[in-house]
Design a protein around this motif. Structure first.
Motif, PDB file in Angstrom:
ATOM      1  N   THR A 148      -4.036  13.158  15.259  1.00 50.26           N
ATOM      2  CA  THR A 148      -3.951  11.830  14.656  1.00 50.26           C
ATOM      3  C   THR A 148      -3.726  10.749  15.701  1.00 50.26           C
ATOM      4  N   VAL A 149      -2.864  10.997  16.671  1.00 53.18           N
ATOM      5  CA  VAL A 149      -2.497   9.952  17.627  1.00 53.18           C
ATOM      6  C   VAL A 149      -3.125  10.156  19.003  1.00 53.18           C
ATOM      7  N   HIS A 150      -4.082  11.061  19.116  1.00 56.01           N
ATOM      8  CA  HIS A 150      -4.732  11.292  20.407  1.00 56.01           C
ATOM      9  C   HIS A 150      -5.431  10.020  20.890  1.00 56.01           C
ATOM     10  N   GLY A 151      -5.058   9.549  22.073  1.00 52.68           N
ATOM     11  CA  GLY A 151      -5.666   8.350  22.638  1.00 52.68           C
ATOM     12  C   GLY A 151      -4.818   7.099  22.497  1.00 52.68           C
ATOM     13  N   LEU A 152      -3.764   7.156  21.702  1.00 52.91           N
ATOM     14  CA  LEU A 152      -2.896   5.997  21.534  1.00 52.91           C
ATOM     15  C   LEU A 152      -2.159   5.726  22.839  1.00 52.91           C
ATOM     16  N   ARG A 153      -2.038   4.440  23.200  1.00 53.88           N
ATOM     17  CA  ARG A 153      -1.408   4.042  24.465  1.00 53.88           C
ATOM     18  C   ARG A 153      -0.354   2.979  24.217  1.00 53.88           C
TER      19      ARG A 153
END
Length: 210
Positions: free
Chosen positions: A178-183
């Motif tokens: 779900t949160v892969h890539g969130l920075r």
């Protein structure tokens, strides 16, 4: 660290107390309750501390991520929890973003125990922003992002957060996919990202240059 060379299924990763030259990665642990990514997680299973007040270095680093060279981000949707720290962080970001002559399409808030996450999810995505900026505790943001992923065209890799979200706790509660890539930005002016179940924190530029 003994065997943290590769991530393992069902594990989360966070920040070491002793940083390396450019980034820090450490292994965390799931509790049995936190393995589930069901929207029905019990409140007692997902309690997380309220965010700390944001810092000027944190806000500057967040703006820096959104305005990096070759970035085409102009319009953003801003979402935040209702605790005082998240409200203040969101307001500070909005002021800075507007001062750059950029666009804030909508500002959406939510209670930590919302009866439905569909309404804030739809409001955040209705106007197709270039990016999303989130401020809040991992518990509420985890529930929101699960709904965003299931019900909208939201993209985690176009989403940016304050320091409170750069934690393995968010990965545990929302699910790595779900949160892969969130920075986002760290309180000291560094940055973090969430990828494949790992939470990686990067030192501020002034600590890695020279």
């Amino acid at each position: 660290m003994n065997d943290a060379t590769e991530p393992r299924p069902g594990r989360s990763y966070g920040r070491l107390d002793r940083p390396s030259a450019q980034r820090t990665v450490a292994r965390g642990h799931f509790t049995d309750a936190a393995r589930s990514t069901s929207p029905g997680l019990r409140t007692s299973d997902v309690d997380s501390p309220a965010p700390h007040a944001h810092t000027e270095a944190e806000l500057a680093a967040l703006i820096g991520l959104l305005t990096a060279p070759r970035s085409r981000i102009r319009s953003v949707a801003v979402g935040h929890g209702r605790d005082a720290e998240s409200v203040d962080a969101a307001r500070a970001f909005v002021r800075c973003w507007l001062d750059l002559d950029k666009d804030v399409l909508v500002v959406v808030d939510w209670p930590e125990d919302a009866a439905s996450w569909l309404r804030p999810a739809r409001r955040l995505t209705a106007q197709s922003p270039d990016a999303w900026v989130l401020a809040g505790a991992p518990r509420g943001v985890a529930r929101l992002t699960r709904r965003l992923r299931r019900s909208t065209d939201w993209a985690a890799d176009r989403t940016f957060g304050f320091a409170s979200l750069g934690t393995p706790r968010l990965v545990e509660l929302a699910g790595a996919g779900t949160v892969h890539g969130l920075r986002g930005a760290c309180a000291d002016g560094g940055t973090w990202d969430l990828r494949r179940g790992w939470t990686t924190c990067y030192e501020p530029p002034d600590r890695t240059s020279g």
